[in-house]
Scaffold this active site. Structure first.
Site, PDB file in Angstrom:
ATOM      1  N   LYS A  57     -28.880 -39.046  13.955  1.00 50.51           N
ATOM      2  CA  LYS A  57     -27.413 -39.086  14.119  1.00 50.51           C
ATOM      3  C   LYS A  57     -26.727 -39.758  12.928  1.00 50.51           C
ATOM      4  O   LYS A  57     -25.737 -39.246  12.402  1.00 50.51           O
ATOM      5  CB  LYS A  57     -27.067 -39.794  15.426  1.00 50.51           C
ATOM      6  CG  LYS A  57     -25.589 -39.886  15.737  1.00 50.51           C
ATOM      7  CD  LYS A  57     -25.321 -40.107  17.206  1.00 50.51           C
ATOM      8  CE  LYS A  57     -26.197 -41.149  17.851  1.00 50.51           C
ATOM      9  NZ  LYS A  57     -26.082 -42.485  17.283  1.00 50.51           N
ATOM     10  N   THR A  77     -28.031 -40.165   9.933  1.00 50.86           N
ATOM     11  CA  THR A  77     -28.289 -39.296   8.784  1.00 50.86           C
ATOM     12  C   THR A  77     -27.272 -38.156   8.739  1.00 50.86           C
ATOM     13  O   THR A  77     -26.727 -37.826   7.674  1.00 50.86           O
ATOM     14  CB  THR A  77     -29.718 -38.734   8.857  1.00 50.86           C
ATOM     15  OG1 THR A  77     -30.647 -39.820   8.861  1.00 50.86           O
ATOM     16  CG2 THR A  77     -30.015 -37.814   7.687  1.00 50.86           C
ATOM     17  N   ARG A 100     -21.793 -48.514  12.207  1.00 46.47           N
ATOM     18  CA  ARG A 100     -22.144 -49.847  12.691  1.00 46.47           C
ATOM     19  C   ARG A 100     -23.180 -50.485  11.764  1.00 46.47           C
ATOM     20  O   ARG A 100     -23.873 -49.787  11.029  1.00 46.47           O
ATOM     21  CB  ARG A 100     -22.731 -49.776  14.110  1.00 46.47           C
ATOM     22  CG  ARG A 100     -21.771 -49.308  15.180  1.00 46.47           C
ATOM     23  CD  ARG A 100     -22.488 -49.162  16.510  1.00 46.47           C
ATOM     24  NE  ARG A 100     -23.557 -48.179  16.427  1.00 46.47           N
ATOM     25  CZ  ARG A 100     -24.612 -48.148  17.224  1.00 46.47           C
ATOM     26  NH1 ARG A 100     -24.743 -49.074  18.167  1.00 46.47           N
ATOM     27  NH2 ARG A 100     -25.527 -47.226  17.107  1.00 46.47           N
ATOM     28  N   LYS A 151     -37.203 -49.025  16.911  1.00 48.95           N
ATOM     29  CA  LYS A 151     -36.256 -47.954  16.605  1.00 48.95           C
ATOM     30  C   LYS A 151     -36.026 -47.782  15.104  1.00 48.95           C
ATOM     31  O   LYS A 151     -35.809 -46.695  14.604  1.00 48.95           O
ATOM     32  CB  LYS A 151     -34.922 -48.238  17.307  1.00 48.95           C
ATOM     33  CG  LYS A 151     -33.846 -47.189  17.063  1.00 48.95           C
ATOM     34  CD  LYS A 151     -32.599 -47.537  17.861  1.00 48.95           C
ATOM     35  CE  LYS A 151     -31.486 -46.534  17.588  1.00 48.95           C
ATOM     36  NZ  LYS A 151     -30.947 -46.642  16.223  1.00 48.95           N
ATOM     37  N   ALA A 198     -25.040 -49.526  22.200  1.00 52.30           N
ATOM     38  CA  ALA A 198     -24.341 -48.599  23.089  1.00 52.30           C
ATOM     39  C   ALA A 198     -24.960 -48.525  24.475  1.00 52.30           C
ATOM     40  O   ALA A 198     -24.319 -48.043  25.403  1.00 52.30           O
ATOM     41  CB  ALA A 198     -24.306 -47.205  22.475  1.00 52.30           C
ATOM     42  N   PHE A 206     -26.435 -43.949  20.437  1.00 52.13           N
ATOM     43  CA  PHE A 206     -27.224 -43.204  21.420  1.00 52.13           C
ATOM     44  C   PHE A 206     -26.557 -41.875  21.784  1.00 52.13           C
ATOM     45  O   PHE A 206     -25.848 -41.289  20.972  1.00 52.13           O
ATOM     46  CB  PHE A 206     -27.520 -44.062  22.631  1.00 52.13           C
ATOM     47  CG  PHE A 206     -28.394 -45.251  22.327  1.00 52.13           C
ATOM     48  CD1 PHE A 206     -29.599 -45.092  21.654  1.00 52.13           C
ATOM     49  CD2 PHE A 206     -28.011 -46.533  22.678  1.00 52.13           C
ATOM     50  CE1 PHE A 206     -30.411 -46.181  21.352  1.00 52.13           C
ATOM     51  CE2 PHE A 206     -28.823 -47.632  22.378  1.00 52.13           C
ATOM     52  CZ  PHE A 206     -30.020 -47.451  21.712  1.00 52.13           C
ATOM     53  N   PHE A 266     -35.887 -29.979  10.954  1.00 51.99           N
ATOM     54  CA  PHE A 266     -37.093 -30.673  10.522  1.00 51.99           C
ATOM     55  C   PHE A 266     -38.090 -29.649   9.983  1.00 51.99           C
ATOM     56  O   PHE A 266     -38.049 -28.461  10.371  1.00 51.99           O
ATOM     57  CB  PHE A 266     -37.704 -31.464  11.680  1.00 51.99           C
ATOM     58  CG  PHE A 266     -36.994 -32.756  11.960  1.00 51.99           C
ATOM     59  CD1 PHE A 266     -37.524 -33.959  11.523  1.00 51.99           C
ATOM     60  CD2 PHE A 266     -35.782 -32.764  12.641  1.00 51.99           C
ATOM     61  CE1 PHE A 266     -36.862 -35.154  11.764  1.00 51.99           C
ATOM     62  CE2 PHE A 266     -35.118 -33.954  12.886  1.00 51.99           C
ATOM     63  CZ  PHE A 266     -35.657 -35.154  12.448  1.00 51.99           C
ATOM     64  N   TRP A 319     -30.886 -34.393   5.314  1.00 52.21           N
ATOM     65  CA  TRP A 319     -31.978 -35.318   5.031  1.00 52.21           C
ATOM     66  C   TRP A 319     -32.684 -34.914   3.733  1.00 52.21           C
ATOM     67  O   TRP A 319     -33.008 -35.759   2.903  1.00 52.21           O
ATOM     68  CB  TRP A 319     -32.975 -35.320   6.200  1.00 52.21           C
ATOM     69  CG  TRP A 319     -34.114 -36.278   6.021  1.00 52.21           C
ATOM     70  CD1 TRP A 319     -34.155 -37.604   6.362  1.00 52.21           C
ATOM     71  CD2 TRP A 319     -35.399 -35.984   5.427  1.00 52.21           C
ATOM     72  NE1 TRP A 319     -35.371 -38.152   6.015  1.00 52.21           N
ATOM     73  CE2 TRP A 319     -36.152 -37.183   5.442  1.00 52.21           C
ATOM     74  CE3 TRP A 319     -35.974 -34.831   4.885  1.00 52.21           C
ATOM     75  CZ2 TRP A 319     -37.446 -37.264   4.949  1.00 52.21           C
ATOM     76  CZ3 TRP A 319     -37.274 -34.899   4.381  1.00 52.21           C
ATOM     77  CH2 TRP A 319     -37.993 -36.104   4.431  1.00 52.21           C
TER      78      TRP A 319
END
Length: 561
Positions: free
Chosen positions: A75, A77, A98, A109, A277, A305, A386, A415
């Site tokens: 998210k 990225t 954030r 994480k 969150a 999230f 991906f 990415w």
């Protein structure tokens, strides 16, 4: 095929000096405070400059995601890549994110600076101590705790019931050992013994309060409203009564000023504030968002999230508090996340599995439906690609989005390619920003506490309703009697499911949300409803990320990501 690691890419970045970055963003140097070679703080009075006030606000774009999975969805990225991509198509964009917490960085994480060629830099600083904001927030929180216990020790003239103290200490680290403690032990001069505990700093009400404050004056007023506990008669005792707000605000003097950094492609980015969150409201600071809106024609921000947590709170709490109306929402999904929600084990996500993908798509459908119909906002699905994704899998998701959900899907390859890999997404975002906007909230403030909770449970999570335990029902009655029932609701819930059970993947039905506790965060301006087994102090996994991190003799950090 081997790829450079995130930290290797970041360490080779060419960065603008703070003065150059401020000039590129449109900020006069008098409002900039350099913090080292590559980052700066922006003075809050920038927002009061007549030239700033006269500028129109840019378009506000919220990036959210499907329900999180262990492999991650990308998210942040996507947020960073979209900000860069908008510049590729000639739009003046600014990003608002954030700050990462040290807990996830050293835990499981990971950080929150993006990845690959869509990162904000200096990545090492951002993911570690950055400008010290989290430390200042921890200090302000713990100063209040110290003043509270000192007040009790010195005679307790306010009549605080030591069994009803609600204020806890904080630490920005995953440390399960400190969840519940007994302190004040020793002799008569060592304080009054009582049960206590620690929360992680992103769960602190001071963090949420700072992130929703509009100014230093507003911050002091909000801090003074914080409820630290209750008397035996049930009367709330506040930080203002403890005369703590002024000193707390002094500790937060620099923390309130947004941090300005840049992407790998030198797009200006504010990285400021970091409430979780799944426990708090999961958004960057309001002041940073307001600055970004004055500086960019398009502002890309994210909420933590999935859309049932961060996006809901961004819309029902932050936007309501600030009077903001988003122009578009991006919902990030991945093939592997949807296969995981379709029942595929984590170690088999690289294999093509169209049946499982089909079974997992309802999770995406529910998030899209919430954004488009519950909140009435135009949205687009960003399919974060991906290497292991097959063309058949990508096409299946695209067909469902177009035919069943009525929403455009854009493949995102930021990415690997940076902003160039998000041009199609940027063009679609610009297009839907001009679509009609029927934004509305999931509930109204004048509804009873139980009604707000049931609205969230039924509309957003698709539960049969919210079940309040007897303790939570009693707290709801008491909070109503105290006049706090008009506040919005911040649901503390597992991020891994629409339900309050982290093991229920996909789009579960026939479940109830159990609310075990309700407490007021009067400084932040919302009620927190704790559901299921959610905790405010995480623990470390069996193999923490911290075991991989080190530093070379010449000061180069390794193993961060």
């Amino acid at each position: 095929m081997s790829f450079a690691t995130d930290i290797e890419i970041a360490q080779n970045a060419t960065m603008l000096a703070p003065a150059e970055l401020a000039e590129k963003a449109g900020i006069l140097l008098e409002y900039m405070e350099p913090y080292g070679a590559n980052k700066a703080k922006i003075k809050t009075r920038f927002l009061k400059d007549p030239a700033t006030v006269a500028r129109p606000d840019g378009k506000l774009i919220l990036v959210t995601a499907v329900t999180p999975t262990p492999p991650g969805e990308g998210k942040t990225t996507t947020t960073v890549g979209l900000g860069d991509a908008l510049r590729h198509i000639g739009k003046k964009s600014v990003i608002a994110l954030r700050e990462p917490s040290l807990g996830p960085v050293f835990g499981m994480k990971g950080g929150a600076a993006g990845g690959g060629y869509a990162q904000v830099v200096p990545m090492e600083d951002i993911n570690l101590h950055f400008t010290g904001d989290f430390h200042a927030i921890s200090a302000a929180n713990n100063l209040l705790a110290a003043l509270l216990d000192n007040h009790i020790h010195q005679g307790n003239t306010l009549g605080l019931d030591v069994r009803r103290v609600t204020w806890r200490r904080t630490l920005d680290m995953n440390d399960r050992q400190l969840r519940n403690v007994t302190d004040g032990l020793g002799g008569r001069l060592d304080g009054v013994p009582r049960e206590d505990g620690f929360d992680i700093t992103p769960a602190s009400e001071v963090m949420a309060t700072l992130c929703l404050a509009e100014s230093f004056e507003d911050l002091k007023e909000r801090l003074a409203r914080i409820v630290v506990g209750y008397t035996r008669e049930g009367v709330p005792v506040t930080a203002g009564q403890l005369k703590a707000a002024g000193a707390m605000a002094a500790l937060l003097k620099h923390a309130l000023k947004p941090n300005l950094v840049q992407t790998l492609e030198q797009t200006p980015a504010f990285v400021h504030g970091g409430p979780f969150a799944n426990i708090a409201h999961g958004c960057n600071s309001l002041i940073a968002t307001r600055m970004a809106l004055k500086l960019g024609d398009y502002v890309v921000t994210e909420a933590g999230f999935g859309a049932d947590l961060g996006a809901e709170k961004f819309l029902d709490i932050k936007c309501r508090t600030a009077g903001l109306v988003p122009d578009a929402v991006v919902i990030v999904a991945t093939v592997r996340a949807l296969k995981y929600h379709g029942g595929v084990p984590k170690d088999q996500l690289e294999q093509e599995n169209l049946e499982a993908l089909e079974a997992g798509i309802p999770n995406l459908r529910r998030h899209v439906d919430n954004i488009a119909h519950v909140f009435g906002l135009p949205c687009v699905v960003a399919l974060n690609r991906f290497p292991a994704d097959t063309e058949a899998e990508l096409a299946l998701v695209e067909a469902h989005c177009c035919d069943d959900l009525g929403v455009t899907v854009c493949r995102s390859e930021v990415w690997e390619q940076g902003g160039a890999g998000g041009v199609a997404l940027a063009e679609e975002v610009v297009r839907i920003c001009e679509k009609p906007n029927d934004f509305h909230y999931a509930y109204e403030l004048d509804e009873p506490i139980s009604a707000k909770l049931n609205n969230l449970a039924r509309k957003i999570y698709r539960a049969s309703g919210a079940h309040l335990t007897p303790a939570a029902e009693k707290q709801a009655r008491q909070l109503t009697e105290l006049g706090f029932d008009h506040l919005p609701i911040c649901v503390a819930k597992t991020q891994y499911s629409f339900s309050d059970d982290p093991l229920l993947r996909g789009a579960p039905d026939d479940f109830t949300i159990t609310v075990r506790e309700i407490k007021v965060s009067a400084g932040a301006g919302f009620l927190v409803a704790f559901t299921g087994s959610i905790m405010t102090m995480p623990g470390l996994p069996k193999t923490p990320n911290a075991e991989k991190i080190s530093i070379t003799p010449d000061g180069v950090i390794s193993g961060l990501f």
